[in-house]
Scaffold this motif. Structure first.
Motif, PDB file in Angstrom:
ATOM      1  N   PRO A 225      25.200 -20.711-116.951  1.00 53.68           N
ATOM      2  CA  PRO A 225      25.564 -21.889-117.738  1.00 53.68           C
ATOM      3  C   PRO A 225      26.442 -21.470-118.921  1.00 53.68           C
ATOM      4  O   PRO A 225      26.279 -20.369-119.465  1.00 53.68           O
ATOM      5  N   LEU A 226      27.361 -22.354-119.280  1.00 54.78           N
ATOM      6  CA  LEU A 226      28.284 -22.043-120.369  1.00 54.78           C
ATOM      7  C   LEU A 226      28.219 -23.114-121.453  1.00 54.78           C
ATOM      8  O   LEU A 226      27.911 -24.278-121.170  1.00 54.78           O
ATOM      9  N   PRO A 227      28.553 -22.736-122.689  1.00 52.48           N
ATOM     10  CA  PRO A 227      28.511 -23.698-123.791  1.00 52.48           C
ATOM     11  C   PRO A 227      29.751 -24.593-123.812  1.00 52.48           C
ATOM     12  O   PRO A 227      30.809 -24.229-123.310  1.00 52.48           O
ATOM     13  N   ASP A 228      29.563 -25.732-124.424  1.00 54.09           N
ATOM     14  CA  ASP A 228      30.642 -26.677-124.672  1.00 54.09           C
ATOM     15  C   ASP A 228      31.329 -26.250-125.976  1.00 54.09           C
ATOM     16  O   ASP A 228      30.687 -26.189-127.016  1.00 54.09           O
ATOM     17  N   VAL A 229      32.610 -25.889-125.914  1.00 59.25           N
ATOM     18  CA  VAL A 229      33.290 -25.365-127.101  1.00 59.25           C
ATOM     19  C   VAL A 229      33.820 -26.513-127.959  1.00 59.25           C
ATOM     20  O   VAL A 229      34.457 -27.442-127.453  1.00 59.25           O
ATOM     21  N   THR A 230      33.525 -26.452-129.266  1.00 57.02           N
ATOM     22  CA  THR A 230      34.059 -27.444-130.212  1.00 57.02           C
ATOM     23  C   THR A 230      34.913 -26.711-131.256  1.00 57.02           C
ATOM     24  O   THR A 230      34.931 -25.472-131.296  1.00 57.02           O
ATOM     25  N   ASP A 231      35.580 -27.473-132.121  1.00 55.71           N
ATOM     26  CA  ASP A 231      36.358 -26.849-133.202  1.00 55.71           C
ATOM     27  C   ASP A 231      35.473 -25.955-134.058  1.00 55.71           C
ATOM     28  O   ASP A 231      35.902 -24.905-134.527  1.00 55.71           O
ATOM     29  N   ASP A 232      34.232 -26.389-134.265  1.00 59.00           N
ATOM     30  CA  ASP A 232      33.315 -25.597-135.098  1.00 59.00           C
ATOM     31  C   ASP A 232      32.891 -24.301-134.412  1.00 59.00           C
ATOM     32  O   ASP A 232      32.724 -23.277-135.058  1.00 59.00           O
ATOM     33  N   SER A 233      32.691 -24.367-133.106  1.00 57.53           N
ATOM     34  CA  SER A 233      32.082 -23.219-132.423  1.00 57.53           C
ATOM     35  C   SER A 233      33.075 -22.298-131.718  1.00 57.53           C
ATOM     36  O   SER A 233      32.699 -21.255-131.214  1.00 57.53           O
ATOM     37  N   ALA A 234      34.367 -22.687-131.686  1.00 63.81           N
ATOM     38  CA  ALA A 234      35.353 -21.931-130.897  1.00 63.81           C
ATOM     39  C   ALA A 234      35.427 -20.466-131.318  1.00 63.81           C
ATOM     40  O   ALA A 234      35.480 -19.564-130.474  1.00 63.81           O
ATOM     41  N   ALA A 235      35.400 -20.208-132.622  1.00 63.97           N
ATOM     42  CA  ALA A 235      35.551 -18.822-133.078  1.00 63.97           C
ATOM     43  C   ALA A 235      34.368 -17.960-132.647  1.00 63.97           C
ATOM     44  O   ALA A 235      34.514 -16.764-132.414  1.00 63.97           O
ATOM     45  N   PHE A 236      33.203 -18.579-132.536  1.00 64.90           N
ATOM     46  CA  PHE A 236      32.023 -17.833-132.088  1.00 64.90           C
ATOM     47  C   PHE A 236      32.100 -17.562-130.593  1.00 64.90           C
ATOM     48  O   PHE A 236      31.918 -16.429-130.137  1.00 64.90           O
ATOM     49  N   TRP A 237      32.416 -18.603-129.835  1.00 62.89           N
ATOM     50  CA  TRP A 237      32.384 -18.463-128.378  1.00 62.89           C
ATOM     51  C   TRP A 237      33.615 -17.752-127.812  1.00 62.89           C
ATOM     52  O   TRP A 237      33.591 -17.257-126.690  1.00 62.89           O
ATOM     53  N   GLN A 238      34.707 -17.744-128.570  1.00 64.98           N
ATOM     54  CA  GLN A 238      35.930 -17.154-128.028  1.00 64.98           C
ATOM     55  C   GLN A 238      36.430 -15.969-128.858  1.00 64.98           C
ATOM     56  O   GLN A 238      37.487 -15.414-128.566  1.00 64.98           O
ATOM     57  N   GLY A 239      35.634 -15.560-129.867  1.00 63.74           N
ATOM     58  CA  GLY A 239      36.021 -14.422-130.699  1.00 63.74           C
ATOM     59  C   GLY A 239      36.158 -13.147-129.885  1.00 63.74           C
ATOM     60  O   GLY A 239      36.907 -12.237-130.241  1.00 63.74           O
ATOM     61  N   GLY A 240      35.453 -13.090-128.775  1.00 61.02           N
ATOM     62  CA  GLY A 240      35.478 -11.889-127.954  1.00 61.02           C
ATOM     63  C   GLY A 240      36.832 -11.605-127.334  1.00 61.02           C
ATOM     64  O   GLY A 240      37.063 -10.513-126.805  1.00 61.02           O
ATOM     65  N   VAL A 241      37.757 -12.552-127.389  1.00 57.77           N
ATOM     66  CA  VAL A 241      39.084 -12.322-126.812  1.00 57.77           C
ATOM     67  C   VAL A 241      39.745 -11.102-127.458  1.00 57.77           C
ATOM     68  O   VAL A 241      40.481 -10.368-126.807  1.00 57.77           O
ATOM     69  N   ASP A 242      39.458 -10.857-128.735  1.00 60.13           N
ATOM     70  CA  ASP A 242      39.935  -9.611-129.360  1.00 60.13           C
ATOM     71  C   ASP A 242      38.759  -8.715-129.768  1.00 60.13           C
ATOM     72  O   ASP A 242      38.875  -7.877-130.661  1.00 60.13           O
ATOM     73  N   GLY A 243      37.606  -8.944-129.130  1.00 59.44           N
ATOM     74  CA  GLY A 243      36.473  -8.027-129.304  1.00 59.44           C
ATOM     75  C   GLY A 243      35.721  -8.156-130.616  1.00 59.44           C
ATOM     76  O   GLY A 243      35.023  -7.230-131.016  1.00 59.44           O
ATOM     77  N   VAL A 244      35.847  -9.312-131.266  1.00 55.82           N
ATOM     78  CA  VAL A 244      35.226  -9.436-132.591  1.00 55.82           C
ATOM     79  C   VAL A 244      34.165 -10.537-132.588  1.00 55.82           C
ATOM     80  O   VAL A 244      34.414 -11.654-132.138  1.00 55.82           O
ATOM     81  N   LEU A 245      32.985 -10.211-133.114  1.00 59.48           N
ATOM     82  CA  LEU A 245      31.933 -11.211-133.306  1.00 59.48           C
ATOM     83  C   LEU A 245      32.197 -11.927-134.634  1.00 59.48           C
ATOM     84  O   LEU A 245      32.179 -11.301-135.703  1.00 59.48           O
ATOM     85  N   ARG A 246      32.475 -13.204-134.536  1.00 64.05           N
ATOM     86  CA  ARG A 246      32.805 -13.972-135.738  1.00 64.05           C
ATOM     87  C   ARG A 246      31.679 -14.959-136.070  1.00 64.05           C
ATOM     88  O   ARG A 246      31.208 -15.690-135.210  1.00 64.05           O
ATOM     89  N   ILE A 247      31.285 -14.963-137.339  1.00 65.79           N
ATOM     90  CA  ILE A 247      30.203 -15.824-137.832  1.00 65.79           C
ATOM     91  C   ILE A 247      30.744 -16.658-138.986  1.00 65.79           C
ATOM     92  O   ILE A 247      31.573 -16.177-139.772  1.00 65.79           O
ATOM     93  N   HIS A 248      30.277 -17.897-139.096  1.00 68.85           N
ATOM     94  CA  HIS A 248      30.751 -18.772-140.166  1.00 68.85           C
ATOM     95  C   HIS A 248      30.275 -18.288-141.545  1.00 68.85           C
ATOM     96  O   HIS A 248      29.161 -17.809-141.697  1.00 68.85           O
ATOM     97  N   ARG A 249      31.189 -18.459-142.524  1.00 69.15           N
ATOM     98  CA  ARG A 249      30.866 -18.048-143.886  1.00 69.15           C
ATOM     99  C   ARG A 249      31.519 -19.009-144.870  1.00 69.15           C
ATOM    100  O   ARG A 249      32.601 -19.536-144.600  1.00 69.15           O
ATOM    101  N   CYS A 250      30.850 -19.209-146.001  1.00 70.43           N
ATOM    102  CA  CYS A 250      31.396 -20.077-147.054  1.00 70.43           C
ATOM    103  C   CYS A 250      32.397 -19.289-147.902  1.00 70.43           C
ATOM    104  O   CYS A 250      32.102 -18.178-148.339  1.00 70.43           O
ATOM    105  N   ARG A 251      33.550 -19.881-148.136  1.00 66.27           N
ATOM    106  CA  ARG A 251      34.577 -19.192-148.926  1.00 66.27           C
ATOM    107  C   ARG A 251      34.339 -19.382-150.425  1.00 66.27           C
ATOM    108  O   ARG A 251      34.996 -18.756-151.246  1.00 66.27           O
ATOM    109  N   GLN A 252      33.421 -20.268-150.780  1.00 64.19           N
ATOM    110  CA  GLN A 252      33.118 -20.492-152.200  1.00 64.19           C
ATOM    111  C   GLN A 252      31.961 -19.605-152.670  1.00 64.19           C
ATOM    112  O   GLN A 252      32.069 -18.952-153.695  1.00 64.19           O
ATOM    113  N   CYS A 253      30.872 -19.591-151.916  1.00 59.17           N
ATOM    114  CA  CYS A 253      29.695 -18.851-152.388  1.00 59.17           C
ATOM    115  C   CYS A 253      29.339 -17.673-151.485  1.00 59.17           C
ATOM    116  O   CYS A 253      28.327 -17.001-151.705  1.00 59.17           O
ATOM    117  N   SER A 254      30.155 -17.442-150.436  1.00 60.42           N
ATOM    118  CA  SER A 254      30.021 -16.253-149.576  1.00 60.42           C
ATOM    119  C   SER A 254      28.792 -16.258-148.667  1.00 60.42           C
ATOM    120  O   SER A 254      28.485 -15.250-148.041  1.00 60.42           O
TER     121      SER A 254
END
Ligand SMILES: [Zn+2]
Lengths: 139, 402
Positions: A5-34
């Motif tokens: 089974p595969l996840p439904d990709v949204t604008d919010d989740s694309a970087a997590f589910w497709q970050g592997g295209v360049d081998g990087v695990l990407r997690i959301h982070r706040c740019r104001q409070c880190s």
């Protein structure tokens, strides 16, 4: 086709589910409070800023808990396999459910250091994890 | 000014009572429709309350009609309202609630708000028949469509069953606190002893520790007997305005509800992987009652998986954090009928069948009314019911009318 089974990709989740295209695990982070957070949402759960987005991590994590699945839930499922919750080293407070690979179920422990290895299926790069092989251990 | 986050303007749940209860026949592969089972339990509950169909002005169910999951919820508000031609002032059906008992909490709130006088509440499952027909275990993601919502974070990694998610919690608890499989096994053994005393339970033959330990693993550390059994059946109850219940001799009072969700609504984001939503909602329940844990005569706590019962017992405060193992070792004298904390006196879901939360509520009411033939806890006046596991939970403390 095997059970995958595969996840439904949204604008919010694309970087997590497709970050592997360049081998990087990407997690959301706040740019104001880190603050790091997961699952990815459009708002920081701490300061409520909407200035948030994916950020690269080293892809390392620590096993927090695991279960060795013995029952085939679908006809073409290979068992046993190890499902685990891991905490992402660079992203305090963020944990992921995942499957551990390249390891015997008997060898898995809480506290084991693991690293991401992506499984590419269609447009998805599933972040699986395997034990970190330290250079001194590799021969 | 009230500084306790768990207290509202008043304890409104005391304006409502459980005036009647009903159960359909419960079993494996009954081959009956969900609506047929629901009508059976509903009519029994209405009659038990001393009411008639025309008195029912509210209807509530969990999780509402679910076409996509065969057997999980084969009928909803629309089916039952129409079949019984109910004339409703208020109704509600849905799954985004404090676990299974959310439909009861909604009914209580509606009665306390004056929107209805007598709310029929039901929960119906035909999972046993559905699995036979479709040869399909309760596996998320076997449909082939892309997965959204909370399941997307687990299912693509083959963490497809609740056995996997609960297994991770159980493993971490064992790692942190030394809980053994033998200690965990006290829960299914206890439930089986109780099922033997209740002729409506499904699995009643004796279960030994050797049987338990020797059974096949499902998702280590959870084996076959750590997992509950799908069944067909329906439970119903009537929630009435306290001053409108026809037969005060048998009403069950709702002293307090715990419906809080203050932690992460997730199987994997809780900082402490040995705690669940049970730890959230029990805090609220205790904050809304003057009763204490010493007043509790019996507990009916979710055992969809044996380990979940441990999280409920610990969250309620029966033992200090981490000490489930030694506490459970006392076995029958601890959690048996006649023991210190009689647990799941009807066999729970492990031996009685997965009525999905409502079997516990039915049994708590039966105990408080003194109707639990063959398994009665002597002098039971206070009971705690807790349902759910992982990200969602809800609980109530109930009392015999005094
Ligand atoms: Zn922030």
């Amino acid at each position: 086709m095997s059970f995958q089974p595969l996840p439904d990709v949204t604008d919010d989740s694309a970087a997590f589910w497709q970050g592997g295209v360049d081998g990087v695990l990407r997690i959301h982070r706040c740019r104001q409070c880190s603050t790091w957070f997961h699952p990815p949402t459009p708002v920081c759960p701490e300061c409520l800023s909407m200035d948030v987005g994916p950020e690269a991590t080293s892809g390392r994590a620590t096993v927090q808990g695991f279960s060795v699945n013995m029952q085939p839930w679908a006809p073409d499922m290979e068992v046993p396999y190890v499902v685990a919750v891991v905490s992402v080293t660079d992203a305090p407070g963020v944990q992921l459910t995942t499957r551990l690979v390249d390891v015997s179920p008997d060898a898995v422990t809480v506290g084991m250091l693991v690293e991401v290895i992506f499984q590419h299926v269609d447009d998805i790069y599933l972040p699986l994890f395997r034990p970190v092989i330290e250079p001194s251990e590799a021969s | 000014m009230n500084t306790n986050r768990y207290l509202g303007q008043r304890i409104g749940e005391r304006d409502a009572v459980i005036s009647g209860i009903g159960r359909s026949v419960v079993g494996r592969k009954l081959g009956r429709t969900g609506l047929s089972l629901t009508v059976e339990s509903a009519l029994r509950a209405i009659e038990d309350a001393g009411l008639s169909r025309d008195d029912i002005d509210g209807l509530s169910t969990y999780p509402g009609m679910m076409n996509a999951s065969p057997g999980m919820s084969p009928c909803g508000v629309t089916d039952v309202q129409d079949a019984l031609r109910l004339k409703l002032n208020w109704f509600s059906g849905g799954g985004e609630t404090p676990a299974q008992l959310g439909a009861v909490f909604n009914a209580v709130a509606a009665v306390a708000a004056g929107l209805a006088n007598h709310v029929l509440v039901f929960r119906t499952v035909t999972e046993s028949s559905a699995q036979t027909a479709h040869r399909r275990a309760s596996v998320v993601g076997s449909g082939g469509d892309r997965i959204g919502g909370p399941m997307q974070w687990m299912v693509p990694f083959h963490a497809v069953s609740a056995a996997n998610w609960v297994g991770i919690y159980a493993q971490r608890y064992m790692h942190d606190y030394g809980l053994s499989r033998e200690q965990l096994g006290q829960i299914p053994l206890n439930q089986r002893r109780h099922a033997a005393r209740y002729d409506e339970a499904i699995f009643r033959e004796p279960l030994s520790m050797d049987d338990y330990l020797g059974a096949r693993m499902v998702s280590w550390p959870l084996g076959l007997y750590d997992c509950d059994i799908p069944c067909d059946g329906s439970c119903a109850l009537v929630v009435s305005r306290a001053d409108a219940a026809p037969d005060l001799k048998q009403v069950v009072r709702i002293d307090a509800i715990g419906s809080a969700l203050t932690g992460r609504n997730s199987w994997d984001q809780r900082a402490d992987l040995t705690e669940t939503a049970a730890h959230d909602c029990t805090k609220m329940m205790w904050a809304r009652t003057d009763l204490t844990i010493d007043d509790v005569d019996t507990v009916q706590l979710y055992d969809g998986f044996s380990f979940l019962t441990i999280t409920w017992l610990e969250a309620l405060g029966f033992f200090p954090k981490g000490e489930a193992g030694p506490w459970l070792e006392a076995g029958e004298s601890r959690i048996g009928i006649g023991g210190e904390v009689p647990l799941n006196t009807n066999g729970g879901q492990l031996s009685g069948g997965r009525l999905h939360g409502y079997g516990y509520l039915y049994e708590a009411c039966a105990q408080l009314r003194g109707d639990a033939t063959g398994r009665q806890v002597e002098g039971a006046e206070v009971a705690v019911v807790g349902a759910g596991g992982g990200p969602l939970g809800g609980c109530m403390i109930l009392t015999k009318d005094r």
